[in-house]
Scaffold this motif. Structure first.
Motif, PDB file in Angstrom:
ATOM      1  N   GLU A  12      66.860  46.776  32.977  1.00 48.31           N
ATOM      2  CA  GLU A  12      67.928  47.759  32.846  1.00 48.31           C
ATOM      3  C   GLU A  12      67.398  49.185  32.757  1.00 48.31           C
ATOM      4  OE1 GLU A  12      70.497  46.772  29.666  1.00 48.31           O
ATOM      5  OE2 GLU A  12      70.850  44.727  30.339  1.00 48.31           O
ATOM      6  N   LEU A  13      66.097  49.327  32.646  1.00 51.75           N
ATOM      7  CA  LEU A  13      65.518  50.664  32.545  1.00 51.75           C
ATOM      8  C   LEU A  13      65.648  51.407  33.870  1.00 51.75           C
ATOM      9  CD1 LEU A  13      62.251  50.003  30.528  1.00 51.75           C
ATOM     10  CD2 LEU A  13      64.393  50.974  29.692  1.00 51.75           C
ATOM     11  N   ARG A  14      65.789  52.693  33.772  1.00 52.33           N
ATOM     12  CA  ARG A  14      65.889  53.532  34.960  1.00 52.33           C
ATOM     13  C   ARG A  14      64.541  53.611  35.681  1.00 52.33           C
ATOM     14  NH1 ARG A  14      70.682  55.979  37.120  1.00 52.33           N
ATOM     15  NH2 ARG A  14      72.279  55.637  35.538  1.00 52.33           N
ATOM     16  N   ALA A  15      64.572  53.510  37.009  1.00 54.02           N
ATOM     17  CA  ALA A  15      63.352  53.603  37.813  1.00 54.02           C
ATOM     18  C   ALA A  15      63.064  55.062  38.140  1.00 54.02           C
ATOM     19  CB  ALA A  15      63.509  52.802  39.103  1.00 54.02           C
ATOM     20  N   SER A  16      61.789  55.398  38.179  1.00 46.93           N
ATOM     21  CA  SER A  16      61.373  56.758  38.507  1.00 46.93           C
ATOM     22  C   SER A  16      61.074  56.879  40.003  1.00 46.93           C
ATOM     23  CB  SER A  16      60.128  57.142  37.710  1.00 46.93           C
ATOM     24  OG  SER A  16      59.019  56.347  38.115  1.00 46.93           O
ATOM     25  N   ARG A  20      59.773  53.911  42.771  1.00 49.86           N
ATOM     26  CA  ARG A  20      60.333  53.667  44.097  1.00 49.86           C
ATOM     27  C   ARG A  20      59.256  53.787  45.173  1.00 49.86           C
ATOM     28  NH1 ARG A  20      65.116  55.658  41.482  1.00 49.86           N
ATOM     29  NH2 ARG A  20      64.298  57.782  41.437  1.00 49.86           N
ATOM     30  N   SER A  51      67.855  52.785  44.862  1.00 50.70           N
ATOM     31  CA  SER A  51      67.849  52.008  43.617  1.00 50.70           C
ATOM     32  C   SER A  51      67.718  52.932  42.413  1.00 50.70           C
ATOM     33  CB  SER A  51      66.696  50.995  43.629  1.00 50.70           C
ATOM     34  OG  SER A  51      66.880  50.037  44.645  1.00 50.70           O
ATOM     35  N   LYS A  52      68.402  52.557  41.345  1.00 48.60           N
ATOM     36  CA  LYS A  52      68.371  53.370  40.121  1.00 48.60           C
ATOM     37  C   LYS A  52      67.662  52.661  38.973  1.00 48.60           C
ATOM     38  CE  LYS A  52      72.634  55.867  41.235  1.00 48.60           C
ATOM     39  NZ  LYS A  52      74.015  56.209  40.773  1.00 48.60           N
ATOM     40  N   THR A  53      67.577  51.323  39.012  1.00 46.40           N
ATOM     41  CA  THR A  53      66.962  50.570  37.926  1.00 46.40           C
ATOM     42  C   THR A  53      65.900  49.617  38.455  1.00 46.40           C
ATOM     43  OG1 THR A  53      68.552  48.752  38.034  1.00 46.40           O
ATOM     44  CG2 THR A  53      69.154  50.644  36.665  1.00 46.40           C
ATOM     45  N   TYR A  54      65.098  49.104  37.518  1.00 48.59           N
ATOM     46  CA  TYR A  54      64.095  48.104  37.880  1.00 48.59           C
ATOM     47  C   TYR A  54      64.760  46.832  38.412  1.00 48.59           C
ATOM     48  CZ  TYR A  54      60.337  50.754  35.673  1.00 48.59           C
ATOM     49  OH  TYR A  54      59.414  51.716  35.355  1.00 48.59           O
ATOM     50  N   GLU A  56      67.206  46.582  40.346  1.00 44.35           N
ATOM     51  CA  GLU A  56      67.503  46.748  41.762  1.00 44.35           C
ATOM     52  C   GLU A  56      66.238  46.758  42.605  1.00 44.35           C
ATOM     53  OE1 GLU A  56      71.391  49.508  42.049  1.00 44.35           O
ATOM     54  OE2 GLU A  56      69.776  50.381  40.856  1.00 44.35           O
TER      55      GLU A  56
END
Length: 228
Positions: A12-16, A20, A51-54, A56
């Motif tokens: 659920e953490l946001r990906a940087s 990506r 993608s916004k999260t891990y 995804e």
């Protein structure tokens, strides 16, 4: 009783942006190794950048080997110069032939294939905001006829062939061009046939004809004196 809330799950953490880019790099390696085709690569690439999260990002590389595994080169072959009588027999087929389909991809970067390498039966070459250089002058050929499918989007791909090779350019340019400025001349007996197809959109694909490079003499030759 400990009623502390558990930490937020990793998916659920946001990906940087760096996360990506790491996924995109693995996808580039996968398409170059023939693990995924170009259509699937483009689909995963679009998903990676949006993608916004891990959660995804993770499915995009779930079926790919971990990074740092044994490398799978696009093509590897011992040097095979043209025979003294001009025969191409020693350069078509034989050992070192790669899989039936391979790819060379440059996304805001570049790729180069030159020297002693093996051209697969089909090579997908993609340059998106990048450039590619395919030099076939010293290459071996997996089959008598090979197809180079070029996709140049705001980028350029250059293909260099030696004299005597049969070249068939079928690509389509939309605000771009498929350009064959040189003519290979008479087709040599047994020479391979190179079919160049694909799409150039705000980009270009150029086919050049140049003779193979001559090897430099070892130790250098005698210097000539200038006559005054």
């Amino acid at each position: 009783m400990n009623d502390e809330r558990p930490e937020k799950p990793l998916p659920e953490l946001r990906a940087s942006d760096a996360d990506r880019e790491r996924v995109v790099e693995r996808l580039r390696d996968a398409v170059a190794e023939g693990r995924i085709d170009m259509e699937e690569f483009e689909e995963r690439l679009e998903t990676a950048y949006t993608s916004k999260t891990y959660a995804e990002l993770e499915p995009l590389t779930r079926d790919l080997p971990a990074p740092g595994g044994p490398p799978m080169p696009l093509a590897a072959a011992a040097p095979a110069p043209v025979a003294a009588d001009g025969s191409w027999a020693s350069r078509i087929g034989g050992g070192g032939v790669p899989a039936s389909s391979s790819a060379a991809v440059a996304v805001m970067s570049s790729f180069q294939r030159k020297g002693a390498w093996t051209v697969p039966p089909r090579l997908d070459a993609v340059a998106f905001w990048g450039s590619g250089d395919l030099d076939l002058r010293e290459a071996n050929f997996a089959e008598r006829e090979v197809v180079i499918n070029c996709i140049a989007i705001m980028g350029g791909i250059q293909i260099t062939v030696p004299p005597g090779v049969e070249v068939d350019v079928r690509g389509f340019g939309f605000m771009g061009a498929f350009d064959q400025r040189d003519t290979p001349g008479p087709v040599a007996p047994g020479a391979p046939r190179v079919v160049v197809t694909g799409l150039a959109f705000w980009g270009g694909v150029e086919v050049k004809v140049k003779p193979p490079k001559r090897p430099k003499p070892l130790g250098g030759g005698p210097k000539l004196r200038k006559e005054l």
